[in-house]
Scaffold this motif. Structure first.
Motif, PDB file in Angstrom:
ATOM      1  N   SER A 169       0.820  -1.208   0.000  1.00 11.71           N
ATOM      2  CA  SER A 169       0.000   0.000   0.000  1.00 11.71           C
ATOM      3  C   SER A 169       0.858   1.263   0.000  1.00 11.71           C
ATOM      4  CB  SER A 169      -0.936   0.000   1.214  1.00 11.71           C
ATOM      5  OG  SER A 169      -1.696   1.189   1.260  1.00 11.71           O
ATOM      6  N   GLU A 170       1.840   1.341   0.882  1.00 14.40           N
ATOM      7  CA  GLU A 170       2.615   2.578   1.012  1.00 14.40           C
ATOM      8  C   GLU A 170       3.540   2.804  -0.184  1.00 14.40           C
ATOM      9  OE1 GLU A 170       4.502   2.045   4.731  1.00 14.40           O
ATOM     10  OE2 GLU A 170       6.103   0.747   3.973  1.00 14.40           O
ATOM     11  N   ASN A 171       3.869   1.743  -0.907  1.00  9.40           N
ATOM     12  CA  ASN A 171       4.718   1.869  -2.085  1.00  9.40           C
ATOM     13  C   ASN A 171       3.934   1.822  -3.386  1.00  9.40           C
ATOM     14  OD1 ASN A 171       7.694   1.857  -1.154  1.00  9.40           O
ATOM     15  ND2 ASN A 171       6.726   0.273   0.087  1.00  9.40           N
ATOM     16  N   ARG A 172       2.609   1.843  -3.275  1.00 10.42           N
ATOM     17  CA  ARG A 172       1.731   1.858  -4.446  1.00 10.42           C
ATOM     18  C   ARG A 172       2.089   0.733  -5.411  1.00 10.42           C
ATOM     19  NH1 ARG A 172      -1.392   6.084  -5.483  1.00 10.42           N
ATOM     20  NH2 ARG A 172      -1.061   5.972  -7.747  1.00 10.42           N
ATOM     21  N   VAL A 173       2.289  -0.451  -4.861  1.00  7.50           N
ATOM     22  CA  VAL A 173       2.602  -1.621  -5.681  1.00  7.50           C
ATOM     23  C   VAL A 173       1.303  -2.170  -6.251  1.00  7.50           C
ATOM     24  CG1 VAL A 173       3.540  -3.946  -5.706  1.00  7.50           C
ATOM     25  CG2 VAL A 173       4.675  -2.168  -4.357  1.00  7.50           C
ATOM     26  N   GLU A 174       1.269  -2.323  -7.568  1.00  2.00           N
ATOM     27  CA  GLU A 174       0.115  -2.928  -8.223  1.00  2.00           C
ATOM     28  C   GLU A 174       0.493  -4.347  -8.635  1.00  2.00           C
ATOM     29  OE1 GLU A 174      -3.118  -2.065 -11.791  1.00  2.00           O
ATOM     30  OE2 GLU A 174      -1.109  -1.159 -11.915  1.00  2.00           O
ATOM     31  N   THR A 175      -0.246  -5.303  -8.139  1.00  2.00           N
ATOM     32  CA  THR A 175      -0.018  -6.692  -8.525  1.00  2.00           C
ATOM     33  C   THR A 175      -0.884  -7.039  -9.723  1.00  2.00           C
ATOM     34  OG1 THR A 175      -1.656  -7.395  -6.884  1.00  2.00           O
ATOM     35  CG2 THR A 175       0.668  -7.431  -6.220  1.00  2.00           C
ATOM     36  N   ALA A 176      -0.448  -8.046 -10.467  1.00  2.12           N
ATOM     37  CA  ALA A 176      -1.210  -8.447 -11.639  1.00  2.12           C
ATOM     38  C   ALA A 176      -2.564  -9.019 -11.244  1.00  2.12           C
ATOM     39  CB  ALA A 176      -0.410  -9.466 -12.442  1.00  2.12           C
ATOM     40  N   PHE A 177      -2.572  -9.782 -10.158  1.00  3.36           N
ATOM     41  CA  PHE A 177      -3.783 -10.427  -9.665  1.00  3.36           C
ATOM     42  C   PHE A 177      -3.984 -10.069  -8.193  1.00  3.36           C
ATOM     43  CE2 PHE A 177      -2.358 -13.009 -13.223  1.00  3.36           C
ATOM     44  CZ  PHE A 177      -3.533 -13.218 -13.934  1.00  3.36           C
ATOM     45  N   PRO A 178      -5.164 -10.305  -7.651  1.00  8.01           N
ATOM     46  CA  PRO A 178      -5.374 -10.018  -6.231  1.00  8.01           C
ATOM     47  C   PRO A 178      -4.403 -10.801  -5.338  1.00  8.01           C
ATOM     48  CG  PRO A 178      -7.467 -10.403  -7.332  1.00  8.01           C
ATOM     49  CD  PRO A 178      -6.397 -10.781  -8.310  1.00  8.01           C
ATOM     50  N   VAL A 179      -4.024 -10.186  -4.234  1.00  5.11           N
ATOM     51  CA  VAL A 179      -3.243 -10.854  -3.199  1.00  5.11           C
ATOM     52  C   VAL A 179      -3.927 -10.590  -1.866  1.00  5.11           C
ATOM     53  CG1 VAL A 179      -1.074 -10.618  -4.487  1.00  5.11           C
ATOM     54  CG2 VAL A 179      -1.696  -8.884  -2.790  1.00  5.11           C
ATOM     55  N   GLY A 180      -3.615 -11.401  -0.866  1.00  4.94           N
ATOM     56  CA  GLY A 180      -4.292 -11.184   0.403  1.00  4.94           C
ATOM     57  C   GLY A 180      -3.733 -12.014   1.537  1.00  4.94           C
ATOM     58  N   VAL A 181      -4.470 -11.989   2.634  1.00  5.23           N
ATOM     59  CA  VAL A 181      -4.103 -12.715   3.849  1.00  5.23           C
ATOM     60  C   VAL A 181      -5.347 -13.430   4.355  1.00  5.23           C
ATOM     61  CG1 VAL A 181      -3.091 -12.568   6.151  1.00  5.23           C
ATOM     62  CG2 VAL A 181      -2.457 -10.870   4.412  1.00  5.23           C
ATOM     63  N   VAL A 182      -5.165 -14.679   4.806  1.00  2.88           N
ATOM     64  CA  VAL A 182      -6.289 -15.424   5.370  1.00  2.88           C
ATOM     65  C   VAL A 182      -5.941 -15.881   6.785  1.00  2.88           C
ATOM     66  CG1 VAL A 182      -5.493 -17.507   4.163  1.00  2.88           C
ATOM     67  CG2 VAL A 182      -7.785 -17.464   5.136  1.00  2.88           C
ATOM     68  N   ASN A 183      -6.853 -15.614   7.701  1.00  2.00           N
ATOM     69  CA  ASN A 183      -6.749 -16.105   9.073  1.00  2.00           C
ATOM     70  C   ASN A 183      -7.663 -17.317   9.190  1.00  2.00           C
ATOM     71  OD1 ASN A 183      -6.416 -16.335  11.919  1.00  2.00           O
ATOM     72  ND2 ASN A 183      -8.270 -15.123  12.238  1.00  2.00           N
TER      73      ASN A 183
END
Length: 485
Positions: A169-183
């Motif tokens: 977020s702070e580096n404005r990185v755009e990924t090709a596809f969604p990324v995330g975290v799962v708990n």
């Protein structure tokens, strides 16, 4: 749902881990990229970055450790040292403390632009959009702990995932596809007695009704479903890989063993997980008075169970396997009454399913023999087995293993500082691997200690592991884009 998040003024004061603030020099190269070599308003697209620039995207190690200890205010356990952070954790799944940690996870990731989805097992997915639609590449682990656990098992994996989202977020990185975290919910199996139960439901390996009906250990009346409802995490999304597909799953975890520390290595590239099985063994005998019943007239269920437990250890060693008993329950539980019924847990583990087949066969034969020799004068003993959990040996996906290896080399600069490993413990990655490409990343555990308040991984090693996790997710995203085009 109601969330209670403590103000930042209640965060821990400056503690010994702050000494690692010097790591924010070279390890904060991501900020250097955003301010020195590019317009900070310009997005960094993962598929356009060369190896040199991709390798420089790193976590903020001070923030990572600071946030990890901040979240440990919910479910703080046994103290083992003088520093504020030198306590264990007792954050059982779906407890009030678990709810507060979950609320923090939801609020924090939502503030980073993630879409939050909660399924019928309380598994919580925080997904950051990419340029293209499609299943997300996720970092995953768990926030629940053992009753007398530490601050790193599971927790580090989630906090490193959140730190990954902050860096992007702070580096404005755009990924090709969604990324995330799962708990994932109730990974430990400490409160509701099937480990990794919710990732198992997601994978279609454990029926939802069985999981929802699990009663808490210790004789309580609460079930998983009732507690999910109580804390507000019984989601409407079906707990299924079809309703929430993942493109890949990466899990950062402490080793929970001594190998990396002993060999002075920093990263374990996890190729798979050994097989394990859990059983409940019940031995029935005859209650009798301890003072009036001679030895040759007893059917002592506890004595027979003790012989079985000792036998399991010897037999496991002979097969190149492991065996442990962690729960022992007997009745009637009186000093002067011979126990008439005993149940005990039996956990057996081995590198292959074939070894466990042979060990199980061996133990069932041995236990029957013990029952026959302990039965006297018609006072029969009986033994029965219940299979509680079966986890076959797992080999992780070659693409994910290669991605972790490349990321470790990029971060460490020396392949001698990493090693390929097989996990001795089960993790949510076991079930994730059945439905999507998966691998794990291990970091050293001091003295190999885990499931213990003194569980510890240094701030430096936590940061290295989090960097490898971040790099693995980005490299896999780049791989997906390359294969698409």
């Amino acid at each position: 749902m109601t969330r209670t998040i403590l103000p930042r003024s209640s965060r821990f004061p400056i503690l010994p881990w702050r000494k690692f603030s010097s790591l924010t020099g070279p390890r904060s190269a991501a900020r250097a990229i955003s301010t020195a070599t590019r317009d900070p308003r310009t997005k960094m697209r993962t598929w356009e970055l060369d190896e040199q620039h991709l390798s420089k995207i790193r976590v903020n190690p001070t923030r990572l450790i600071d946030e990890l200890h901040y979240t440990c205010q919910w479910g703080t356990g046994q103290r083992w040292g003088k520093a504020d952070s030198e306590t264990g954790m007792s954050r059982l799944a779906l407890s009030d403390a678990d709810k507060l940690a979950r609320d923090w996870f939801v609020d924090t990731t939502k503030s980073l632009g993630c879409k939050i989805s909660v399924d019928a097992m309380g598994n919580t997915f925080a997904i950051r959009p990419g340029r293209e639609d499609g299943p997300p590449t996720c970092a995953g682990s768990h926030l629940d702990t053992q009753p007398s656990g530490g601050r790193y098992d599971g927790i580090l994996g989630i906090l490193a995932g959140v730190e990954m989202l902050k860096v992007l977020s702070e580096n404005r990185v755009e990924t090709a596809f969604p990324v995330g975290v799962v708990n994932w919910t109730n990974e430990e199996g400490a409160r509701f007695p099937i480990s990794m139960v919710s990732s198992g439901v997601w994978a279609g390996e454990i029926p939802l009704d069985r999981a929802h009906g699990l009663k808490e250990v210790g004789g309580g009346s609460h079930t998983m479903k009732s507690e999910l409802e109580r804390i507000g995490y019984l989601g409407s999304l079906p707990a299924s890989y079809e309703a929430m597909p993942l493109a890949a799953h990466f899990e950062l975890h402490i080793e929970q063993g001594p190998i990396l520390e002993t060999e002075k290595q920093k990263i374990g590239i996890v190729k798979g997980v050994q097989a394990y099985r859990w059983y409940t063994v019940e031995v029935d005998g005859q209650e009798a008075h301890t003072g009036t019943t001679p030895f040759n007239s007893r059917a002592d269920a506890l004595l027979a169970a003790a012989r079985m437990i000792c036998t399991s250890h010897t037999a496991a060693a002979d097969h190149g396997a492991l065996a442990s008993t962690g729960i022992l329950t007997l009745s009637p539980g009186s000093v002067n009454t011979i126990p008439g019924k005993v149940t005990f847990s039996l956990d057996i583990r081995a590198p292959t399913d074939h070894i466990l087949d042979k060990l199980e066969e061996h133990l069932k034969s041995d236990f029957d023999f013990i029952v026959s020799t302990e039965s006297t004068h018609g006072l029969g003993l009986a033994v029965s087995w219940q299979t509680d959990s079966v986890s076959p040996a797992i080999h992780f996906h070659d693409d994910c293993i290669s991605t972790v290896r490349a990321s470790a080399n990029a971060i460490l600069g020396d392949d001698k500082l990493s090693r390929e490993m097989v996990s001795g413990a089960g993790h949510d990655s076991v079930y994730a691997s059945r439905r999507c490409p998966t691998s794990m990343i291990f970091v050293p555990s001091r003295n190999g200690i885990s499931h213990n308040p003194k569980e510890y991984t240094s701030p430096e090693d936590c940061a290295i592991g989090a960097d490898v996790l971040l790099q693995s997710v980005l490299r896999y995203d780049r791989l997906r884009f390359a294969r698409k085009v």
